[in-house]
Write a protein that holds these residues in place. Structure first.
Motif, PDB file in Angstrom:
ATOM      1  N   LEU A 163       0.730  -1.254   0.204  1.00  0.00           N
ATOM      2  CA  LEU A 163      -0.124   0.116  -0.091  1.00  0.00           C
ATOM      3  C   LEU A 163       0.844   1.193  -0.041  1.00  0.00           C
ATOM      4  N   THR A 164       1.810   1.249   0.546  1.00  0.00           N
ATOM      5  CA  THR A 164       2.652   2.316   0.792  1.00  0.00           C
ATOM      6  C   THR A 164       3.398   2.654  -0.842  1.00  0.00           C
ATOM      7  N   ARG A 165       3.882   1.624  -1.399  1.00  0.00           N
ATOM      8  CA  ARG A 165       4.204   1.773  -2.857  1.00  0.00           C
ATOM      9  C   ARG A 165       3.304   2.179  -3.713  1.00  0.00           C
ATOM     10  N   ALA A 166       2.196   1.902  -3.538  1.00  0.00           N
ATOM     11  CA  ALA A 166       1.051   2.413  -4.328  1.00  0.00           C
ATOM     12  C   ALA A 166       0.643   3.837  -4.030  1.00  0.00           C
ATOM     13  N   THR A 167       0.743   4.155  -2.645  1.00  0.00           N
ATOM     14  CA  THR A 167       0.628   5.569  -2.370  1.00  0.00           C
ATOM     15  C   THR A 167       1.739   6.343  -2.962  1.00  0.00           C
ATOM     16  N   ASP A 168       2.978   5.969  -2.758  1.00  0.00           N
ATOM     17  CA  ASP A 168       4.133   6.652  -3.297  1.00  0.00           C
ATOM     18  C   ASP A 168       3.970   7.133  -4.834  1.00  0.00           C
TER      19      ASP A 168
END
Length: 298
Positions: free
Chosen positions: A129-134
């Motif tokens: 989810l962090t990679r998607a947000t970034d």
């Protein structure tokens, strides 16, 4: 007799907290002025079908002259098709507000879901989810919204979807930070020790603590969504059959209003966008200063 059940006590505490927030909000003069302006604009937008005739938006029923200046009959003049600019401005508020609110709900919903899940679960879920947000943070949201608008069928809900799915990362980061702060408190550890599950911790402890800050951020997001809608409509990506402030600016540009000096066609929608965005911004800042513990301490 006052009820002493846990549910009744909880609701009394929430009402008392809401009353405290309201009193603190009233101390901010800018926030109060912004709220009054918003209530006035929203009220006029809702009453448009009652106080005006939508038939005046139909080019085939226009009775005014082309780019006619303001007069007693047309207080804000007419457009290139002889329609009342005031009538379009009035009905355009409905579309701009509708798109702004719906796009904000989509954006805040996605951002809250991602933010809570990232902070709560950790591990590979947080990594994905962090990679998607970034990824969405790196991409220019307006450019991505333009790309989505050109792919999707033109219409109001296409604009809502384009804005909503590109503007949620800021909310996700805010919610993630607040969720991490909440889950570090002792009562969360006690809930885990007593056998609470993920749904119980999120629903009973995390969301009630996070939602006030999300609500304050929502008012700021509505302002950004209205600007995004106006930009997309000005670029010709909005619904051509629906009168919005961005569509009015697009029509004014294409009809040569600048060349003809038809300021009454250009200024009203631009000023309307500026006023409503400013009203949402000052309300959001006032709410944020009340609901955000760090800002309140300062």
């Amino acid at each position: 007799m006052t009820s002493t059940t846990p549910a009744a006590i909880t609701w009394r505490r929430r009402r008392a907290a809401a009353a405290t927030v309201w009193r603190q909000f009233l101390r901010d003069r800018g926030g109060v002025v912004g709220l009054v302006v918003l209530v006035l604009i929203i009220g006029l937008a809702l009453l448009a079908p009652v106080l005006t005739d939508a038939a005046g938006l139909d080019p085939t029923q226009a009775t005014g002259g082309r780019l006619q200046p303001p007069s007693g009959t047309y207080l804000l003049g007419t457009d290139e098709l002889g329609r009342s600019v005031l009538l379009q401005l009035w009905w355009g508020a409905r579309i701009s507000l509708l798109v702004g609110v719906l796009a904000t709900l989509v954006s805040v919903g996605i951002g809250t879901l991602f933010g809570v899940a990232t902070a709560h679960f950790g591990g590979w879920v947080a990594a994905v989810l962090t990679r998607a947000t970034d990824f969405f943070l790196v991409l220019p949201s307006l450019v991505l919204a333009i790309a989505l608008s050109t792919v999707l069928d033109r219409g109001i809900f296409a604009i809502v979807l384009a804005i909503g799915v590109t503007s949620w990362p800021t909310t996700a980061r805010l919610v993630r930070a607040q969720t991490l702060s909440v889950e570090s408190r002792p009562y969360i550890e006690r809930a885990w020790a007593l056998g609470a599950g993920h749904l119980h911790v999120i629903g009973r402890h995390v969301l009630p603590a996070v939602l006030p800050l999300v609500f304050a951020n929502t008012t700021l997001t509505v302002a950004s969504s209205i600007i995004a809608e106006s930009t997309l409509s000005f670029l010709g990506l909005g619904d051509p059959s629906a009168a919005s402030w961005g569509t009015m600016l697009n029509s004014a540009m294409l009809s040569g209003a600048v060349t003809f000096g038809a300021w009454w066609y250009l200024l009203p929608p631009g000023l309307a966008i500026a006023v409503i965005v400013l009203a949402f911004m000052v309300c959001g800042r006032a709410l944020e200063s009340v609901l955000n513990p760090r800002l309140r301490e300062r």
